[in-house]
Design a protein around this motif. Structure first.
Motif, PDB file in Angstrom:
ATOM      1  N   GLY A  57      37.927  48.564  51.695  1.00 22.16           N
ATOM      2  CA  GLY A  57      39.116  48.048  52.344  1.00 22.16           C
ATOM      3  C   GLY A  57      40.118  47.499  51.350  1.00 22.16           C
ATOM      4  N   MET A  58      39.615  46.902  50.275  1.00 20.61           N
ATOM      5  CA  MET A  58      40.488  46.351  49.237  1.00 20.61           C
ATOM      6  C   MET A  58      39.752  46.384  47.909  1.00 20.61           C
ATOM      7  SD  MET A  58      42.690  42.800  49.252  1.00 20.61           S
ATOM      8  CE  MET A  58      41.318  41.633  49.253  1.00 20.61           C
ATOM      9  N   THR A  59      40.466  46.724  46.859  1.00 22.28           N
ATOM     10  CA  THR A  59      39.896  46.723  45.507  1.00 22.28           C
ATOM     11  C   THR A  59      40.556  45.611  44.699  1.00 22.28           C
ATOM     12  OG1 THR A  59      39.423  48.061  43.541  1.00 22.28           O
ATOM     13  CG2 THR A  59      41.533  48.459  44.625  1.00 22.28           C
ATOM     14  N   THR A  60      39.777  44.983  43.818  1.00 24.27           N
ATOM     15  CA  THR A  60      40.239  43.805  43.092  1.00 24.27           C
ATOM     16  C   THR A  60      40.380  44.104  41.611  1.00 24.27           C
ATOM     17  OG1 THR A  60      38.983  42.454  44.658  1.00 24.27           O
ATOM     18  CG2 THR A  60      39.820  41.355  42.687  1.00 24.27           C
ATOM     19  N   VAL A  61      41.573  43.906  41.080  1.00 24.70           N
ATOM     20  CA  VAL A  61      41.841  44.116  39.661  1.00 24.70           C
ATOM     21  C   VAL A  61      41.400  42.871  38.895  1.00 24.70           C
ATOM     22  CG1 VAL A  61      43.607  44.557  37.909  1.00 24.70           C
ATOM     23  CG2 VAL A  61      43.777  45.640  40.169  1.00 24.70           C
ATOM     24  N   ALA A  62      40.536  43.096  37.910  1.00 30.93           N
ATOM     25  CA  ALA A  62      39.990  41.974  37.143  1.00 30.93           C
ATOM     26  C   ALA A  62      40.168  42.248  35.651  1.00 30.93           C
ATOM     27  CB  ALA A  62      38.508  41.819  37.447  1.00 30.93           C
ATOM     28  N   TYR A  63      40.823  41.416  34.943  1.00 36.65           N
ATOM     29  CA  TYR A  63      41.275  40.166  35.505  1.00 36.65           C
ATOM     30  C   TYR A  63      42.663  39.949  34.946  1.00 36.65           C
ATOM     31  CZ  TYR A  63      41.370  35.397  33.373  1.00 36.65           C
ATOM     32  OH  TYR A  63      41.716  34.204  32.822  1.00 36.65           O
TER      33      TYR A  63
END
Length: 391
Positions: A57-63
Motif C-alpha cells: 500500500g505504501m513504500t518508505t524511503v529510508a532514510y
C-alpha cells in the motif's frame, strides 16, 4: 479499536490520516544504500517502483536526513532543494504503480558517522562511538532548536517532492530516541533526568512536523518501544510517550520498533548476526573490530513470526492511535492475526527484499509462504546496495 469493531481486511483500502491506501501493508524503511552524492539514483527509483508494483500500500524511503550531520554516512540523502527533483521522480514512479510513498525523516544523532560526514555527531551527552571511533558531542540548546526546526523543513520538502506521508524516526538511538534513553541521556538540564524532560525533543519534533505540513500528508512516528539493554528506554516509558503523542495530535499513526543501533542493533532484526559478512563489507579499523568483538555487539536472537507483537500489545491497550505492527511479518495469517488484535497496519522488510511481489502473491494465493530464511545476510549489503543475497 473497540473489540466489537469488525476485523479489517488487510488487503482492502484503508485511510492513514488524510491518505487513502490500497491496502494495509507497508514496505518498512530499510536503508537502500543507493544514494551516491546524497541524491536519488535510478537504482533507488527502481527499488521503490518494484515494491510498489509488488503490491504494498505504501513504500518508505529510508532514510532522508533533516541536516547534513544527521546522516549515518555521507552518501545518504539529506532534505534540501537539490534532492527534490530526484525524489519527485521516485514518488511519480511509485504513484504510477498504484502505491503511496513515505519519506522517513530524522537525524541520526549519535548514530551518525562523523568520520564519513565530516561533521560532528550530536547526542544528548558526550560519548564515544564504536561505529565511527570518534566522540559524539553533546548537543547544545541551539542544536536542539535547529534540529527540531529542520524536521519541519524536511517535511515541507517531502510535500514538495510528492510524498504522501513522512515517518519521523524516533527509534534505534537516533537523535530523538537517544534523548528518550536514560542509558544515553545523562544531561542535567531541562532535557535530561525525568521522562518529562527526556521526551521534550521527541514531542517537539512531532509538533514541528505537524505545524509545517498540517493535514496535507500523513505523519507517522517510528517509535522505539525499548532499547533492548538494561537501564535503557523501556516499555513503561515508551507507552507514556505514545500517550503524549496521541494527546498532542501531532501524528496519525505509530510504527512500533525496538533496539538501539548504538547498544543492541540485532534486537530489532532477530536471527543470526552475519559477522563474517559485516567484516567483509567494512574497511579497517572497523573490520578488525567486527572480527574481534562483533559477537558481543551484534548478538543473535531467535527469530519467530511477529516477534514484536507481545510488546506492541501494550501500546494497543494504551492508545487509540492507529498502530503499525513491525517485526517478522511474512505470512498472510500473521497479518490477519494482527488485524484481529486491533493493529491497523503491518510493515514488512526483509521478506520483501527477497520477494518484492510477495504482497500480490499473498493476496492472490493465501497459502503462499515467504522464501525469506531470515539469514540477515542482506544487512551488510547496505554498504553496496541493499538486496537479498539469495534472490
Amino acid at each position: 479499536m473497540p473489540p466489537t469493531s469488525p476485523v479489517p481486511d488487510v488487503f482492502a483500502p484503508a485511510k492513514l490520516g488524510p491518505v487513502s491506501l490500497r491496502n494495509r501493508i507497508l514496505k518498512a524503511a530499510t536503508f537502500e544504500g543507493m544514494t551516491k552524492d546524497a541524491v536519488v539514483s535510478d537504482e533507488l527509483v527502481e527499488f521503490h517502483r518494484r515494491h510498489a508494483a509488488g503490491g504494498v500500500g505504501m513504500t518508505t524511503v529510508a532514510y532522508c536526513a533533516v541536516a547534513p550531520e544527521g546522516r549515518t554516512e555521507r552518501n545518504q540523502i539529506w532534505m534540501r532543494d537539490e534532492a527534490i527533483p530526484g525524489l519527485r521522480r521516485l514518488t511519480d514512479a511509485v504513484h504510477a504503480e498504484g502505491a503511496a510513498a513515505s519519506a522517513q525523516i530524522g537525524h541520526a544523532g549519535p548514530v551518525a558517522n562523523s568520520a564519513s560526514t565530516g561533521a560532528p555527531a550530536l547526542g544528548p551527552s558526550r560519548l564515544f562511538s564504536r561505529q565511527s571511533m570518534r566522540t559524539v558531542r553533546a548537543a547544545t540548546k541551539d542544536d536542539i532548536e535547529r534540529i527540531t526546526r529542520a524536521h519541519g523543513d524536511a517535511a515541507r520538502f517531502a510535500v514538495e517532492a510528492g510524498f504522501d506521508a513522512v515517518e519521523i524516526h524516533m527509534g534505534h538511538s537516533y537523535f530523538t530516541s537517544s534523548f528518550l534513553s536514560p542509558k544515553i541521556n545523562k544531561r542535567k538540564d531541562e532535557y535530561g533526568g525525568s521522562l518529562d524532560n527526556r521526551a521534550k525533543v521527541a514531542l517537539g519534533v512531532a509538533r514541528a512536523v505537524r505545524e509545517a505540513v498540517g493535514d496535507r500528508i500523513a505523519i507517522l512516528a517510528k517509535l522505539g518501544m525499548d532499547d533492548g539493554v538494561p537501564g535503557g528506554f523501556w516499555l513503561d516509558e515508551s507507552v507514556e510517550v505514545a500517550r503524549r503523542l496521541e494527546r498532542d495530535g501531532s501524528v496519525d499513526a505509530l510504527e512500533l520498533t525496538a533496539g538501539s543501533s548504538l547498544l543492541n542493533p540485532m534486537y530489532l532484526f532477530r536471527g543470526e548476526a552475519p559477522l563474517e559478512d559485516f567484516a567483509a563489507a567494512v574497511s579497517q579499523p572497523l573490520r578488525l573490530g567486527v572480527k574481534l568483538a562483533g559477537g558481543a555487539f551484534l548478538r543473535s536472537y531467535p527469530y519467530r513470526e511477529a516477534y514484536l507483537l507481545e510488546s506492541a500489545r501494550q501500546f494497543r491497550a494504551a492508545v487509540d492511535l492507529p498502530l503499525v505492527l513491525l517485526g517478522g511479518i511474512s505470512e498472510r495469517a500473521t497479518m490477519e492475526a494482527a488485524m484481529a488484535e486491533g493493529f491497523e497496519f503491518v510493515a514488512m522488510g526483509r521478506a520483501l527484499l527477497r520477494e518484492p511481489d510477495l504482497v500480490n502473491r499473498l493476496r492472490d494465493e493465501p497459502g503462499t509462504r515467504s522464501l525469506c530464511v531470515h539469514c540477515n545476510k542482506c544487512m551488510p549489503t547496505i554498504f553496496s546496495g541493499t538486496h537479498c543475497v539469495l534472490a
